[in-house]
Design an enzyme around this catalytic site. Structure first.
Site, short mmCIF file in Angstrom:
data_model
loop_
_atom_site.label_atom_id
_atom_site.label_comp_id
_atom_site.label_asym_id
_atom_site.label_seq_id
_atom_site.Cartn_x
_atom_site.Cartn_y
_atom_site.Cartn_z
N HIS A 1 47.19 44.86 30.35
CA HIS A 1 48.19 45.91 30.42
C HIS A 1 49.21 45.56 31.49
O HIS A 1 49.07 45.94 32.66
CB HIS A 1 47.52 47.25 30.72
CG HIS A 1 48.41 48.42 30.48
ND1 HIS A 1 48.63 49.40 31.43
CD2 HIS A 1 49.14 48.78 29.39
CE1 HIS A 1 49.46 50.31 30.94
NE2 HIS A 1 49.78 49.95 29.70
N CYS B 1 39.72 44.97 48.14
CA CYS B 1 39.01 43.86 47.49
C CYS B 1 39.79 42.57 47.68
O CYS B 1 39.26 41.57 48.16
CB CYS B 1 38.81 44.17 46.01
SG CYS B 1 37.73 45.58 45.70
N TYR C 1 29.65 42.97 36.10
CA TYR C 1 28.80 44.17 36.06
C TYR C 1 27.86 44.12 34.86
O TYR C 1 28.21 43.56 33.80
CB TYR C 1 29.65 45.43 36.02
CG TYR C 1 30.21 45.80 37.38
CD1 TYR C 1 29.40 46.42 38.33
CD2 TYR C 1 31.52 45.52 37.72
CE1 TYR C 1 29.89 46.75 39.58
CE2 TYR C 1 32.03 45.85 38.97
CZ TYR C 1 31.21 46.46 39.89
OH TYR C 1 31.70 46.79 41.13
#
Length: 264
Positions: free
Chosen positions: A51, A146, A209
């Site tokens: 995006h 981060c 994850y």
């Protein structure tokens, strides 16, 4: 973006199962580096659609020193919503640290302006650095940085940048981070009348994850396509005066998007 897929595979093959702050669980490796020659194309992942609107608006938002999601909402960008409070505030996150790092004497240091001045007046300096990791304000931030520390380097008329990312969500976050900093290098190079060089990405805790595994295998099954080209349509008066419509990506032909949950 072959090196991005190679990183995904490396995490799958060599990663250690770890617990994490979100309670989701990860496969994790520590310490990895990728180099992208920005003259060979804009490093926007092609094995799924990214995006781009969110990437551009987020960077412009950082550069304005903004830490409230109102601007993002005005431009249909929701990537920070999970961390904002009821008033849309995030605390002293990236934009605050980039543009108004609080000094002990009461000053606020504009790191981006400082870096621009260094690039123009002292390009051989080894101190052309921006840090978002303000230890004294971490507990006030909705999310600790981060992508925490980046350095610029000028050689042979080319501008390069190395980012240190202390924590990296390889499936969802990393494609955004690579494209965002590549865009920043292009913008700064234009402002300083330099060519683009390399973007070097260095990761600390680099992880997938546990609820992104199916999506990761799907992405790895896809063949990368040619990288697109970034076109900047005008040269604004300063690094802070770019607008969304100044940027165009030519030749972006990605595979379809892949949805995955965000670990909060």
């Amino acid at each position: 973006m072959k090196q991005y897929l190679e990183l995904m595979q490396k995490v799958l093959d060599e990663g250690t199962q770890k617990n994490d702050r979100t309670g989701t669980g990860t496969l994790s490796i520590f310490g990895h580096q990728m180099r992208f020659n920005l003259r060979e194309g804009f490093p926007l992942v092609t094995t799924k659609r990214c995006h781009l609107r969110s990437i551009i608006h987020e960077l412009l938002w950082f550069l304005q020193g903004d830490t409230n999601v109102a601007y993002l909402h005005e431009n249909n960008v929701t990537i920070w919503d999970e961390w904002a409070d009821e008033n849309g505030n995030l605390g002293p996150v990236y934009g605050k640290q980039w543009r108004a790092w609080p000094a002990p004497d009461g000053r606020h240091i504009d790191q981006i302006t400082t870096v621009m001045n260094q690039l123009k007046n002292d390009p051989d300096s080894r101190r052309i650095i921006v840090s978002a990791w303000n230890v004294g304000e971490l507990d006030k931030m909705a999310l600790a940085p981060c992508h925490a520390f980046f350095q610029f380097y000028v050689a042979d008329g080319k501008l390069s940048c190395q980012l240190y990312q202390r924590s990296c969500d390889v499936f969802l976050g990393l494609p955004f981070n690579i494209a965002s900093y590549a865009l920043l290098v292009h913008m700064m190079a234009q402002q300083c009348d330099l060519e683009v060089g390399d973007f070097v990405w260095t990761g600390g805790d680099t992880h997938l994850y546990s609820n992104h595994m199916e999506q990761t295998h799907l992405q790895l099954s896809r063949e990368p396509r040619a990288l697109p080209k970034l076109v900047i349509k005008r040269k604004p008066d300063s690094i802070f005066d770019y607008r969304f419509e100044d940027f165009e990506i030519e030749g972006y032909d990605p595979h379809p998007g892949i949805k995955a949950p965000v670990a909060i």
